[in-house]
Design a protein around this motif. Structure first.
Motif, short mmCIF file in Angstrom:
data_model
loop_
_atom_site.label_atom_id
_atom_site.label_comp_id
_atom_site.label_asym_id
_atom_site.label_seq_id
_atom_site.Cartn_x
_atom_site.Cartn_y
_atom_site.Cartn_z
N SER A 1 -11.92 -0.90 1.02
CA SER A 1 -11.96 -1.92 -0.03
C SER A 1 -10.89 -1.63 -1.06
CB SER A 1 -13.34 -1.94 -0.69
OG SER A 1 -14.35 -2.24 0.25
N ALA A 2 -10.54 -2.63 -1.81
CA ALA A 2 -9.52 -2.44 -2.84
C ALA A 2 -9.94 -1.33 -3.80
CB ALA A 2 -9.29 -3.74 -3.61
N GLY A 3 -9.07 -0.34 -4.02
CA GLY A 3 -9.36 0.77 -4.91
C GLY A 3 -9.88 2.01 -4.22
N ASP A 4 -10.25 1.91 -2.93
CA ASP A 4 -10.72 3.10 -2.22
C ASP A 4 -9.58 4.11 -2.07
OD1 ASP A 4 -13.18 1.99 -1.98
OD2 ASP A 4 -13.05 1.56 0.17
N ILE A 5 -9.94 5.41 -2.12
CA ILE A 5 -8.94 6.46 -1.98
C ILE A 5 -8.53 6.61 -0.51
CG2 ILE A 5 -8.48 8.93 -2.25
CD1 ILE A 5 -10.42 8.92 -4.61
N ARG B 1 -5.56 12.07 -1.11
CA ARG B 1 -5.56 12.83 -2.36
C ARG B 1 -4.71 14.08 -2.18
NH1 ARG B 1 -8.11 17.15 -4.47
NH2 ARG B 1 -9.48 17.40 -2.65
N ASP C 1 -3.59 10.65 -11.80
CA ASP C 1 -3.82 9.51 -10.91
C ASP C 1 -2.70 9.37 -9.88
OD1 ASP C 1 -5.50 7.11 -10.33
OD2 ASP C 1 -3.63 6.06 -10.80
N ARG D 1 -4.49 4.85 -3.40
CA ARG D 1 -5.63 3.93 -3.24
C ARG D 1 -5.21 2.68 -2.47
NH1 ARG D 1 -9.51 5.84 -6.83
NH2 ARG D 1 -8.67 7.27 -8.42
N PRO E 1 -4.65 -1.13 -1.83
CA PRO E 1 -4.34 -2.21 -2.77
C PRO E 1 -5.22 -3.45 -2.58
CG PRO E 1 -2.72 -2.15 -1.00
CD PRO E 1 -3.62 -0.97 -0.78
N PHE E 2 -5.88 -3.57 -1.40
CA PHE E 2 -6.73 -4.73 -1.12
C PHE E 2 -7.71 -4.35 0.00
CE2 PHE E 2 -2.51 -5.31 0.85
CZ PHE E 2 -2.85 -5.16 2.19
N ASP E 3 -8.70 -5.21 0.21
CA ASP E 3 -9.62 -5.01 1.32
C ASP E 3 -8.85 -5.16 2.63
OD1 ASP E 3 -11.42 -4.91 -0.70
OD2 ASP E 3 -12.49 -6.75 -0.19
#
Length: 381
Positions: free
Chosen positions: A106-110, A113, A176, A181, A183-185
């Motif tokens: 989903s948008a924002g998922d890592i 890292r 950050d 992350r 950017p979209f689903d």
């Protein structure tokens, strides 16, 4: 006198008999002057005048009419609605890859890292400094309310707090950068790094595809451009033969310099992501429906001027010619527009007559109509 040999005499007899038979003109078929074995009686309507062409017999049909939307078929491929190649924003060691190839995000998922212990320490230090500056400002404001501190000292405490907040924001932003992350689903299609590996800033990490909807893209020629309307339905035939429905969502207004064609995009629902990007497709778009007749290709002929069309018989049994308005070319036959409603189309003998000639039209039998018209319309049982 030399004697005539027997075989030469036989040959002369056969030649004479053949010539006599040909001169009788006893032939009968569609397109011939007469049918039957006896010549017409003198003065009958079918008796041609001297020097005139004989009246020929032709087979005609009056095909049923149907509203038909012309199909515009083009080759194309599928593409992702959105595609993003994620790159590292800083150099470091890959500490974690939460997203694997083939997984949904989903948008924002890592997605990745990097090792960032020193950056976490910087954030913690900046947080502590901010808390100290906040306490100093609170004390200064209490003293200022009783008149025990100068105004200048109060302003200095406020500036120190603002500086500490900026340092914390900068430390968080730097931390950050060690997290990548989505950017979209979408679907993680490819991951290019491994845990524990060192990567440089800007290195490719993963590719994320948005496949719902999936796009069918192709090129249409300039003649078809005016027939396309955004929002209209389209059929997409995939390589395996499966046909899915889509909606025309984009038509380019800038032609390719090399091909003079215009790019189009058809949006196809793909909730289960079963249609991949890069698959060959056949895109079928349709124009507005028009009144048309369905006929096999065999009825098409040339006029005396060399134009392509069909020959018809008018109410006075005179042959006419109608240029082809080709609406569609289907696997079963042609779809033609512009044919007069009362026209009888010549389907047998059309190449033996010319425009302006009077003919004897004969309605084609039921079997011929079924074969010529039924097959073209796709109604053959």
């Amino acid at each position: 006198m030399p004697k005539v040999r027997l075989h030469k005499l036989a040959a002369l007899v056969v030649l004479g008999a053949s010539a006599a038979w040909i001169l009788t003109g006893e032939f009968s078929s569609v397109g011939s002057a007469q049918s039957g074995n006896s010549p017409p009686a003198a003065g009958s309507p079918d008796t041609p005048d001297a020097g005139q062409r004989p009246i020929r017999t032709v087979g005609v049909v009056t095909p049923p009419r149907r509203e038909h939307a012309r199909a515009i078929r083009i080759s194309g491929t599928t593409e992702a609605n959105r595609r993003s190649t994620l790159a590292s924003r800083t150099a470091g060691i890959v500490a974690e890859l939460p997203a694997r190839q083939g997984t949904m995000v989903s948008a924002g998922d890592i997605v990745m890292r990097l090792d960032s212990e020193d950056k976490r320490s910087a954030v913690e230090m900046a947080t502590a400094v901010l808390a100290q500056r906040q306490a100093e400002l609170d004390a200064a404001e209490r003293l200022a309310s009783t008149g025990n501190v100068a105004r200048l000292q109060l302003d200095s405490a406020r500036a120190a707090l603002a500086t500490a907040q900026a340092q914390l924001d900068s430390a968080n932003a730097e931390l950050d950068r060690y997290f990548l992350r989505a950017p979209f689903d979408g679907l993680v299609d490819r991951v290019s790094v491994e845990e524990g590996s060192a990567i440089a800033q800007g290195a490719e990490v993963a590719t994320v595809l948005d496949l719902d909807p999936v796009l069918a893209v192709g090129q249409v020629n300039e003649q078809d451009l005016d027939d396309l309307k955004l929002g209209e339905a389209a059929d997409i035939r995939l390589v395996g033969g499966k046909v899915v429905q889509g909606t025309l969502r984009y038509v380019s207004r800038d032609a390719s310099v090399q091909t003079r064609t215009y790019a189009i995009e058809v949006s196809v629902p793909n909730a289960d992501r079963s249609i991949p990007a890069g698959m060959t497709t056949e895109i079928t778009l349709r124009s507005d429906p028009v009144d048309a007749v369905f006929l096999p290709r065999s009825v098409v002929t040339l006029s005396q001027a060399g134009d392509l069309g069909i020959r018809i018989v008018g109410p006075d049994d005179v042959v006419g010619f109608v240029p082809i308005d080709l609406i569609d070319d289907t696997p079963r036959g042609l779809v033609l527009g512009g044919v007069p409603r009362d026209a009888r189309i010549i389907v047998a003998g059309q190449d033996l007559v010319v425009e302006g000639e009077t003919v004897k039209p004969v309605e084609a039998d039921a079997e011929t109509v079924r074969r010529l018209v039924g097959e073209a319309m796709g109604t053959t049982n």
